[in-house]
Design a protein around this motif. Structure first.
Motif, PDB file in Angstrom:
ATOM      1  N   ARG A 173      38.332  33.810  44.046  1.00  0.00           N
ATOM      2  CA  ARG A 173      37.401  34.323  45.058  1.00  0.00           C
ATOM      3  C   ARG A 173      37.781  35.738  45.490  1.00  0.00           C
ATOM      4  O   ARG A 173      36.908  36.581  45.715  1.00  0.00           O
ATOM      5  CB  ARG A 173      37.377  33.379  46.268  1.00  0.00           C
ATOM      6  N   ALA A 174      39.082  35.999  45.611  1.00  0.00           N
ATOM      7  CA  ALA A 174      39.519  37.341  46.001  1.00  0.00           C
ATOM      8  C   ALA A 174      39.089  38.373  44.966  1.00  0.00           C
ATOM      9  O   ALA A 174      38.656  39.482  45.311  1.00  0.00           O
ATOM     10  CB  ALA A 174      41.034  37.358  46.194  1.00  0.00           C
ATOM     11  N   LEU A 175      39.197  38.029  43.683  1.00  0.00           N
ATOM     12  CA  LEU A 175      38.728  38.931  42.638  1.00  0.00           C
ATOM     13  C   LEU A 175      37.209  39.099  42.698  1.00  0.00           C
ATOM     14  O   LEU A 175      36.688  40.211  42.529  1.00  0.00           O
ATOM     15  CB  LEU A 175      39.133  38.392  41.263  1.00  0.00           C
ATOM     16  N   ALA A 176      36.497  37.996  42.941  1.00  0.00           N
ATOM     17  CA  ALA A 176      35.032  38.067  43.016  1.00  0.00           C
ATOM     18  C   ALA A 176      34.581  38.922  44.195  1.00  0.00           C
ATOM     19  O   ALA A 176      33.592  39.661  44.100  1.00  0.00           O
ATOM     20  CB  ALA A 176      34.449  36.664  43.110  1.00  0.00           C
ATOM     21  N   GLU A 177      35.303  38.832  45.297  1.00  0.00           N
ATOM     22  CA  GLU A 177      34.955  39.631  46.477  1.00  0.00           C
ATOM     23  C   GLU A 177      35.129  41.122  46.237  1.00  0.00           C
ATOM     24  O   GLU A 177      34.572  41.946  46.965  1.00  0.00           O
ATOM     25  CB  GLU A 177      35.791  39.180  47.674  1.00  0.00           C
ATOM     26  N   ARG A 178      35.893  41.468  45.211  1.00  0.00           N
ATOM     27  CA  ARG A 178      36.077  42.871  44.851  1.00  0.00           C
ATOM     28  C   ARG A 178      35.001  43.366  43.894  1.00  0.00           C
ATOM     29  O   ARG A 178      35.101  44.463  43.353  1.00  0.00           O
ATOM     30  CB  ARG A 178      37.463  43.047  44.205  1.00  0.00           C
TER      31      ARG A 178
END
Length: 299
Positions: free
Chosen positions: A48-53
């Motif tokens: 999710r952290a990667l997707a939020e970027r």
């Protein structure tokens, strides 16, 4: 945050199970996991952290693990003979890299940014060598080059790698805890609860020690990739723990030295896992590598 459930696609003779996070219109980012580890080895929070970027993140189960095809008919290889330099493997890391390229086809991705951990780093390197047009940037985490002179496991890590298979769920959970007390990150918090949760989820999804042995056979019979790593031209980030007992940090250093212009990040206190405290900086560094890989596309 869009997160699909498990989807499946046929790639050659195998079926690959995968999940995605983020918007399909965002920059494609493929996560490749390592030996004996299912796609859930990439934690939801990290994805999710990667997707939020701004990344469309896909994680998947390699062949012989999780919900992808298990090659039961191939049997269990003689791992000890393979360590001694004898015997053959049912398939190679190159075959697993070709699986990965086939998944890109199924996703409709002409190319993607590729992040691999441990054996996944070996697969990601092989993908970049075999299918250079499919990879926009490469991040190789806690991996090595295939050169037997670097990246060797410490004796204590080799012991857990070759331990007899767990006989039931409880033993599998305890084995995971015992293993990561040896190969995990001594400089960071040991999250036993999260480890047990992931080990239980993995056991419930699929438990196949023979499949793990076949994956290990692919690693043990691989050729040294060093000469071909010198042909890689995409932006590359190499990440390695200074205290990695399973794949010695010399493997990461050799990988970065072999790939022209590669960035090397050696993390003090990190072993052979991804401590949650490192996620923010790791996401930032992957994001920067992705950005470098995107620049030629926008110029």
């Amino acid at each position: 945050m869009e997160h699909t459930g498990v989807q499946r696609t046929s790639v050659g003779d195998v079926e690959i199970a995968y999940e995605s996070f983020g918007s399909p219109g965002d920059t494609p980012l493929l996560l490749v996991m390592g030996l004996a580890t299912q796609m859930v080895g990439w934690p939801d929070g990290f994805c999710r952290a990667l997707a939020e970027r701004g990344h469309h993140v896909v994680r998947f189960d390699n062949r012989d693990i999780g919900l992808s095809t298990h090659l039961h008919d191939a049997g269990a290889p003689d791992v000890m003979s393979l360590f001694a330099g004898a015997g053959t493997a049912p398939y190679t890391l190159g075959d697993m890299a070709d699986d990965t390229a086939g998944l890109l086809d199924a996703l409709g991705w002409e190319s993607a940014h590729v992040v691999g951990a441990s054996m996944g780093g070996m697969i990601a390197q092989s993908l970049t060598i075999r299918h250079p047009q499919r990879v926009r940037s490469l991040t190789s985490i806690m991996s090595t080059t295939g050169d037997r002179a670097v990246g060797s496991p410490a004796d204590v890590a080799l012991g857990v790698l070759l331990a007899p298979a767990a006989r039931d769920r409880d033993e599998a959970l305890q084995r995971a805890v015992d293993t990561y007390r040896v190969i995990g990150s001594p400089g960071f918090e040991f999250d036993e609860a999260a480890l047990r949760e992931r080990a239980g989820l993995s056991f419930d999804r699929a438990y196949d020690p023979a499949g793990v042995a076949r994956q290990l056979a692919a690693i043990l019979t691989t050729d040294d990739r060093t000469p071909h790593l010198g042909e890689i031209t995409v932006p590359t980030l190499v990440v390695h723990g200074a205290q990695d007992t399973l794949v010695d940090v010399s493997g990461g250093r050799a990988t970065a030295a072999a790939i022209p212009g590669a960035e090397l990040w050696v993390v003090e206190g990190m072993g052979h896992d991804l401590p949650q405290e490192l996620w923010p900086e790791l996401v930032d560094r992957i994001g920067a590598t992705v950005q470098r890989g995107e620049e030629p596309l926008s110029s």
